[in-house]
Structures are given as C-alpha cells and as structure tokens.
Design an enzyme around this catalytic site. Sequence first.
Site, PDB file in Angstrom:
ATOM      1  N   GLU A  44      45.087  36.686  50.806  1.00  0.00           N
ATOM      2  CA  GLU A  44      43.712  36.618  51.298  1.00  0.00           C
ATOM      3  C   GLU A  44      43.474  35.487  52.289  1.00  0.00           C
ATOM      4  O   GLU A  44      42.674  34.567  52.015  1.00  0.00           O
ATOM      5  CB  GLU A  44      42.743  36.509  50.114  1.00  0.00           C
ATOM      6  CG  GLU A  44      42.859  37.653  49.129  1.00  0.00           C
ATOM      7  CD  GLU A  44      41.807  37.584  48.007  1.00  0.00           C
ATOM      8  OE1 GLU A  44      41.021  36.620  47.979  1.00  0.00           O
ATOM      9  OE2 GLU A  44      41.771  38.518  47.187  1.00  0.00           O
ATOM     10  N   GLU A  76      45.416  43.509  44.116  1.00  0.00           N
ATOM     11  CA  GLU A  76      44.347  43.033  43.222  1.00  0.00           C
ATOM     12  C   GLU A  76      43.203  44.027  43.221  1.00  0.00           C
ATOM     13  O   GLU A  76      42.818  44.552  44.276  1.00  0.00           O
ATOM     14  CB  GLU A  76      43.735  41.697  43.687  1.00  0.00           C
ATOM     15  CG  GLU A  76      44.526  40.479  43.365  1.00  0.00           C
ATOM     16  CD  GLU A  76      43.849  39.199  43.831  1.00  0.00           C
ATOM     17  OE1 GLU A  76      42.594  39.155  43.853  1.00  0.00           O
ATOM     18  OE2 GLU A  76      44.578  38.272  44.169  1.00  0.00           O
TER      19      GLU A  76
HETATM   20  O1  IFM Z   1      40.249  35.238  41.444  1.00  0.00           O
HETATM   21  C1  IFM Z   1      40.288  35.750  42.730  1.00  0.00           C
HETATM   22  C2  IFM Z   1      41.688  35.701  43.291  1.00  0.00           C
HETATM   23  O2  IFM Z   1      42.217  34.424  43.270  1.00  0.00           O
HETATM   24  C3  IFM Z   1      41.695  36.182  44.714  1.00  0.00           C
HETATM   25  N1  IFM Z   1      41.058  37.468  44.828  1.00  0.00           N
HETATM   26  C4  IFM Z   1      39.768  37.626  44.220  1.00  0.00           C
HETATM   27  C5  IFM Z   1      39.807  37.190  42.768  1.00  0.00           C
HETATM   28  C6  IFM Z   1      38.433  37.371  42.120  1.00  0.00           C
HETATM   29  O3  IFM Z   1      37.479  36.620  42.787  1.00  0.00           O
END
Ligand code: IFM
Length: 473
Positions: free
Chosen positions: A185, A380
């Site tokens: 990210e 994710e």
């Molecule tokens: O916890 C975070 C993660 O570190 C990165 N992506 C989003 C998740 C939820 O906010």
Amino acid sequence: METTDSATTTSAITTSAQSALIGTLPATFRWGVATASYQIEGAATEDGRTPSIWDTFSRVPGAIDNGDNGDIACDHYHRMPEDVELIGQLGVDTYRFSVAWPRIQPHGRGPVNEAGMAFYDRLVDELLGKGIDPWLTLYHWDLPQELEDAGGWPARDTAYRFADYSMLVFDRLKDRVRNWTTLNEPWCSAMHGYVHGVMAPGRRDLGDGIAAVHHLLLGHGLATQRMREAAPEATNFGITLNMGTADPATDSEVDRDAARRADGLGVRIYLDPLVKAQYPADVVDDLAAQNVRIPVQDGDLAIISAPLDFLGVNYYFGQQYSGVEEDGRTEDADGNPANRAVPFGKPTTAMGWEILPEKFTQLLTRLSEDYPDLPMFITENGSAFEDVPDASGFVDDQDRAAYFSSHIAAVAAARQAGADVRGYFAWSLLDNFEWAYGYAKRFGLVRVDYETQERTVKQSGLWFRDTIARVRG
Ligand code: IFM
C-alpha cells in the site's frame, strides 16, 4: 490458545447465491491469512531492532487512539510457533507476513543483523514444516527512523536504501520463499504519511507526498530488478496496492471530473508507471496546476516497470465522488477543485467503511481490463466490528463472517467475468495494532486478549476454515 468447534452453520452467514459463487472457485485457488510486522510482533527493542517511524509516531501525543503503540502488540515475536500452529488450524495454504526493516538492518544501513534475520529464518522454516507457503512483504510501513531523519521517502536515496535492504532479506530466504512483495500500500505510506499526516511520519505536504510516491515506486523497481537477477527458478515478484472504486456521485461533468481525479491519485498514478512505464498525463497536469512535479529522472520509468508476476490487491471499500462541496462551492478550502466522497448510504464496519462487495467485483473486472495479463491475488480484505467475547473469549462474529462471505463471492463473480484472480488472503490472522486507531479496531479471525495474549478463534475463523475445506472438496 483457545479453539472451539462450535461453528455456526454456514447458511446463517452465507446466502445461497454467495455459496454457489464461492463454489465456483477452483481447487487450485490459494487461501491465506495476512499480518504485518509492526502490527503484531512487539519486541520493539529486542535482538538489535532499532526504532521505525511508527515507534516515533506512536509517541506523538494524540497521534494514536488511547496512546497505544506497537511495543508489545500481539507478542508474536515470542509466540511465533504457537501462531503458526493456529495458521495451520485454519486450513490455509499461504501466510502473508512482512519483514521489519529495522530488525534486519538497524538504523537503515549496513550489514545484516543476524539476530533479527534469525527470527524470519525460523518463521519460514516453521511455516514450511506445516505445509504453509510463506508470502513475504518487504515493506509494510516500518521505515527505520534514521532514514526518515535523512529525508524519508520524499528523498531519492531512500529508494536505493530499500533495494539494499531487500537484497539482504532476499539473499537469506530466496532458497525457501517463492513469492515476494516489495511494498504494501504505497498510497498509505505516501498520502497518509506525507500529505494527510495521520500515519507515520505524520508530515503534511503534497509535494513531499508525490515525491514519496515516485521514490516508493523507484525502490520497488530497483529491488525487483536486483532480486530477479539473483532469483532461483519459479520465484515470483509483485507489489500490493490498496485500491477502491471511484464513481461519480452524479453524471454531472464536475462529479465525473472529481471521480477521475480520485482514481488518478488512487489507482492510475501507481499502476500506469508500473505496467505502462508512464505517469498518467491528466494526473501530471492536475499536479502541475498545484505546482507539484513528479521528480522523474531519465531511466526511472524503465526501472519502475520491471516485469511483475502478480499484482496484490487490498480492497476494503469503494467511494463515489462529487466535485461540489456541501455548501455548493466547487473548490476546497485550499482553492483546489473539490473532491468530496459522498456515502452510498450502505451499512458500515466499525471503521466507518461502507460494505460494498459489488464494488470489489467492479474493481477487479476494471483492473483486468485496464491492466491485462497481470495475475491478481487478494492480499488483504476484511473488516473491523465491535466484537463481544463470551466468558470463554469466543466471539460469535457473524457480521465479520458475512463480510468475508459476500466479498469472497464478489471475487468469484469477478473471476466469472474474466478477472484473473488466483487467491484470497484474509486480513487479518489476529486482532492487532490498527495504526492510528491503536488496539481499538479488531480485524482478526482470531481474537487476542491483550491482557493475557490468549488467542481464541472467532466464528469468522471457523467459517473461513470450513469454507476453504468446502472449496477444496
Ligand atoms: O491494518 C491495515 C493494514 O496494515 C493495511 N491495510 C489495511 C488494514 C486495515 O486498515
């Protein structure tokens, strides 16, 4: 560690339409759970680890809810074998984790710190011993503080430091790790870290943020090139981006332009240079209008567009945008074109994020059309809800399980529409340190009691386990 077998019947969570869609996922589909170093490891000063920007930022008064920090977190550094056992019990084939740069290279430069490296060496062996494939992310936001002091990601040199660090990890683990993600990210690192000031290092300057975008991408490209040259056969390299959809709130020209700008800074400023070796012209023009230039040097785009084997997609929600503020103005407080997110009016998670599985399908099909021939993995996806444990610590989180069900079905729908999605990793294995929200927001399939560090698999974890077993047949 507490586990229970009292799984609620899947029909209470999964609609028959979702069940049918999920049933179309192939037996070869990868299933995983994901975590990140600073969010779970703790042991902040052990075995030579030096402070990262998150250790520093979490000491800034008011920066983190409740004044929380990652000093202890889930104590995973000391409980790793137990946690790997838990991963095995969930029946996944893949574990996505990140490596803490300040453990490997204290202070951000110099030779490998053997004691820090040994932890990941043991983790990889422990996973492989249980038949779980390690999926390694090199950078999930814990930049060594000294590199921030030297300018951080807005400084070009940080890209070269990242490539050096990556090679230290790669040289040690390339014999056992097949899937390597450079960055997690970069939008959050650059925008939340250097423009909005809500994540480490907490700076607020658009020019710094855009320089950070470029140097993060450059670091990705430099690391990918060097690792690939030294890679054994069948090693895969990719990057993980957090992306959503950006729809216009109405069909008006001004709303369509707002959506274009949001998409430009959310998706295309990353994927265009990565895949097409160019920054999008409209984004470059928008930035120029704000006196900001992307600091590209000759040859950078060839490095950034080093071939990718996969794209990691992190999806949480989509948004629609209006180019008109609530008071009717078409400029924001800084005199820039307004870009106001307008809620769809759907239910939200505890993060305030609207639950929009259909936008997940929309995102994945769009990515497969605009950036074809790039296999995708959902690295994710997940949700925070207000968990209420019973006396035994068990959480009957049917809300979270239903979120997973609708979103995995959305992935299956995207595959049916032609998107090449090959795996799904739930965020997250454990409740953990949710950055500026501290420990207040819980995303885990497994509850962590932070007083005792006891782990208890939640209803969503049981649902996930049973769903994977069903798909595998
Ligand atoms: O916890 C975070 C993660 O570190 C990165 N992506 C989003 C998740 C939820 O906010």
